[in-house]
Design a protein around this motif. Structure first.
Motif, mmCIF file in Angstrom:
data_model
loop_
_atom_site.group_PDB
_atom_site.id
_atom_site.type_symbol
_atom_site.label_atom_id
_atom_site.label_comp_id
_atom_site.label_asym_id
_atom_site.label_seq_id
_atom_site.Cartn_x
_atom_site.Cartn_y
_atom_site.Cartn_z
ATOM 1 N N ARG A 553 -54.372 -94.599 81.670
ATOM 2 C CA ARG A 553 -55.675 -94.391 81.052
ATOM 3 C C ARG A 553 -56.108 -95.605 80.225
ATOM 4 O O ARG A 553 -55.290 -96.450 79.844
ATOM 5 C CB ARG A 553 -55.662 -93.122 80.202
ATOM 6 C CG ARG A 553 -55.332 -91.882 81.033
ATOM 7 C CD ARG A 553 -55.492 -90.601 80.259
ATOM 8 N NE ARG A 553 -55.211 -89.448 81.114
ATOM 9 C CZ ARG A 553 -56.104 -88.874 81.911
ATOM 10 N NH1 ARG A 553 -57.344 -89.358 81.959
ATOM 11 N NH2 ARG A 553 -55.788 -87.849 82.671
ATOM 12 N N SER A 555 -57.125 -95.588 77.213
ATOM 13 C CA SER A 555 -56.670 -95.497 75.827
ATOM 14 C C SER A 555 -55.680 -94.349 75.724
ATOM 15 O O SER A 555 -55.445 -93.626 76.697
ATOM 16 C CB SER A 555 -57.855 -95.279 74.873
ATOM 17 O OG SER A 555 -58.413 -93.981 75.064
ATOM 18 N N ALA A 556 -55.137 -94.152 74.501
ATOM 19 C CA ALA A 556 -54.128 -93.111 74.311
ATOM 20 C C ALA A 556 -54.729 -91.723 74.193
ATOM 21 O O ALA A 556 -54.007 -90.729 74.155
ATOM 22 C CB ALA A 556 -53.312 -93.424 73.053
ATOM 23 N N ASP A 605 -44.232 -100.625 76.579
ATOM 24 C CA ASP A 605 -45.404 -100.771 75.723
ATOM 25 C C ASP A 605 -46.520 -101.610 76.344
ATOM 26 O O ASP A 605 -47.597 -101.767 75.735
ATOM 27 C CB ASP A 605 -44.988 -101.409 74.388
ATOM 28 C CG ASP A 605 -44.062 -100.501 73.591
ATOM 29 O OD1 ASP A 605 -44.127 -99.266 73.790
ATOM 30 O OD2 ASP A 605 -43.258 -101.024 72.784
ATOM 31 N N MET A 607 -49.450 -101.823 78.514
ATOM 32 C CA MET A 607 -50.368 -100.859 79.129
ATOM 33 C C MET A 607 -51.428 -101.536 79.989
ATOM 34 O O MET A 607 -52.386 -100.888 80.450
ATOM 35 C CB MET A 607 -51.054 -100.028 78.037
ATOM 36 C CG MET A 607 -50.076 -99.348 77.078
ATOM 37 S SD MET A 607 -48.918 -98.228 77.923
ATOM 38 C CE MET A 607 -50.038 -96.956 78.447
#
Length: 609
Positions: A553, A555-556, A605, A607
């Motif tokens: 995605r 963002s988180a 980490d 992304m």
């Protein structure tokens, strides 16, 4: 509570043997014996009676000559005496397979608790196998209860029931053959059927089926499995206590001359890769790499501990052999002393030499000390009512000679008695020493077997490390061609031939940054990356919860849109490692036409697509 039936004479001993060898028994039968020279058994028969309840019959055989009557009526190797105990299951299979009714020993009172626990566990195992727990479900002594596991002790789970009272869960009523600490843990909620008399709580109905438990495993997962049995060319592994998978030599080693019994130990926990899931499971030990992260073993109950521990040391594979205890039954009878006559002397026949008895004969090793029977008293000769004086004098002289002979015989018998007492004392000391030697030898065997098990494990791992890798990166001038070779090799190696037509390796694209990221990423081997790529291409990654396949995605946030490209391709992320620092991930694009394009391999980490 089971009644304790005492066997004290020959007729009762023969009746017990007839019962065991007949076809009328519907319950297991526990037989406990008393050691020679003792009045009470080493085992705690009161505890045995309380814990087995009405699930088994209990007999206590006292010491004495009737133990011979029992032994003589039993098949060789199935007897029990000398302080030992044995549980006989329902049926007669134990007459052929002695392992069905193992002989349990104690050499002293201090070993009594161990003997007691073994006999209780044997009785409960055999009662469960005979279906006795299930057949009594509707009895008035049972009710459904629930509670919380308070602690694990003495191979039992102690449960605090919701009503405030307590109950126990033995392994047989949770998962037979698995230590209770690998089935239940403090704090777990359990429910089942409580047997009011024995306070056993049967929770087996709430146990998930093997099929339900194994749904979490998928092809490609590395999982723990227990070695159940090993032959030269094959081995059986247990993924679950109720699911056994057969492995062949080629699944363990690449050397066709290897003997698997030199590489695997029964009871050992190994890591295996799932090649195919149920109903026909396939596993491979050769597919496991040192850097692979294994799944945790299944929990047999919701919220329970893993039933296998891969880090546990290999067990000592000791084959239990029931040593035949020296027959000390029946104990030597006390020798009746020879008493000089006190009645009016009468003439008797001349003294005869003592008749040899079995106790006087040389004793062969393992033979009992026989009781010494006193020599028969000489028959008195008729005495005339009246005798002339010279005849009286002659009679007195004859009687005097006879008394002298009896005294000599008495001295001879007393010397024999002293010798026999020394012999019995020596035998007792010898028995104690034999017991110590046996215990010391057993400890040495356990130590050697543990060392052997460790060496087998080390040898297997050494072979896996030293063998030429099946997927070694060939020397290709074209890096892309070399990587594609690895992916195809993984597909051919891990997809069974019969499944390859239905699970083909589709075409795919390699992004311009992918191979550079492979070269730059540390902490994971290139063949492992190729394995995961193969799983993505064939759909195996979607079936594996360990791969954690999901869209990447923007963002988180939970509602964030997935990463996408102008051509409609969506970026996905899949785990190549779990539970490790900076666990590695694979990013790939799924194009609108279904084609896969490999993007990059990254650390946790990172992304970026």
């Amino acid at each position: 509570m089971s009644a304790i039936k005492r066997v004290t004479n020959t007729s009762e001993a023969e009746a017990l043997a007839a019962l065991l060898n007949g076809d009328s028994r519907t319950k297991p039968t526990v037989v406990v014996t008393v050691a020679s020279g003792h009045t009470e058994p080493y085992a705690d028969v009161e505890r045995i009676a309380a814990e087995i309840g009405d699930l088994a019959d209990l007999y206590l055989v006292t010491t004495g000559g009737h133990t011979w009557a029992f032994s003589n009526k039993m098949t060789p190797g199935t007897q029990v005496y000398g302080g030992a105990g044995r549980v006989y299951p329902v049926g007669l299979g134990w007459n052929i397979d002695l392992k069905q009714a193992p002989l349990r020993f104690a050499w002293s009172k201090s070993e009594g608790p161990k003997l007691t626990g073994q006999l209780i566990d044997d009785a409960l195992d055999m009662a469960a196998a005979a279906g006795l727990f299930d057949s009594a479900r509707t009895a008035s002594t049972r009710e459904r209860r629930a509670g919380t596991v308070r602690s694990i002790m003495s191979e039992r789970a102690l449960v605090a029931l919701d009503g405030g009272d307590m109950a126990s869960v033995p392994p047989q009523l949770a998962q037979a053959g698995v230590p209770i600490e690998r089935v239940l843990a403090p704090g777990m909620h359990v429910d089942g059927v409580l047997e009011k008399k024995s306070r056993w709580l049967d929770i087996r109905e709430s146990r998930p089926t093997a099929e339900e438990a194994l749904k979490t495993y998928a092809a490609g997962d590395v999982v723990p499995a227990e070695v159940r049995s090993v032959l030269a060319g094959s081995a059986d592994l247990r993924l679950h206590p109720d699911v056994t998978v057969e492995l062949f030599r080629s699944d363990v080693t690449g050397d066709p001359d290897d003997d698997l019994s030199a590489l695997l130990t029964p009871g050992e926990v190994v890591l295996a890769r799932v090649i195919a899931t149920g109903p026909k499971w396939r596993l491979s030990l050769r597919e496991v790499r040192e850097h692979d992260t294994a799944r945790e073993a299944l929990a047999l109950y919701a919220g329970g501990p893993p039933w296998l521990d891969p880090d546990a040391p290999p067990p000592a594979s000791v084959e239990h052999v029931d040593p035949e205890p020296a027959r000390a039954e029946p104990a030597p009878a006390a020798v009746a002393p020879v008493v000089e006559p006190v009645a009016e002397p009468v003439p008797v026949a001349p003294a005869k030499p003592a008749i040899p008895s079995p106790a006087m004969m040389p004793r062969r090793k393992g033979e009992p000390v026989r009781a010494v029977r006193p020599a028969p008293s000489p028959e008195p000769s008729p005495v005339p009512e009246k005798e002339p004086a010279p005849a009286k004098k002659a009679a007195v002289q004859s009687m005097s000679l006879q008394v002298t002979a009896i005294k000599a015989e008495k001295a001879h018998l007393e010397a024999e008695l002293a010798e026999l007492r020394d012999q019995v004392s020596g035998l007792r000391n010898e028995r104690v020493q034999f017991a110590k030697d046996l215990a010391r030898a057993a400890r040495q065997v356990e130590t050697r077997d543990a060392e052997l098990a460790r060496m087998r494990s080390q040898l297997r791992r050494a072979k896996q490390r030293s063998a030429p890798p099946d997927v070694a990166l060939p020397v290709f001038a074209d890096r892309e061609r070399g990587f594609r070779h690895l992916v195809e090799a993984a597909w051919a190696r891990r997809i069974p031939v019969g499944e390859q037509p239905t699970r083909p390796l589709p075409d795919y694209a390699i992004g311009e940054r992918f191979l550079d990221s492979v070269d730059a990423l540390e902490g994971i081997a290139v063949d492992k990356i190729a394995d995961v790529v193969m799983e993505v291409l064939t759909g195996l990654a979607e079936q594996s919860t360990g791969r954690e396949l999901h869209q990447l995605r923007t963002s988180a946030g939970g509602n964030a849109a997935p990463q996408s490209r102008p051509d409609g391709a969506v970026c996905y992320r899949v785990s190549m490692q779990i539970h490790t620092p900076s666990a590695r991930r694979l990013h790939f694009w799924k194009c609108p036409d279904g084609t896969i394009e490999l993007s990059r391999v990254v650390v946790h980490d990172d992304m970026e697509p």
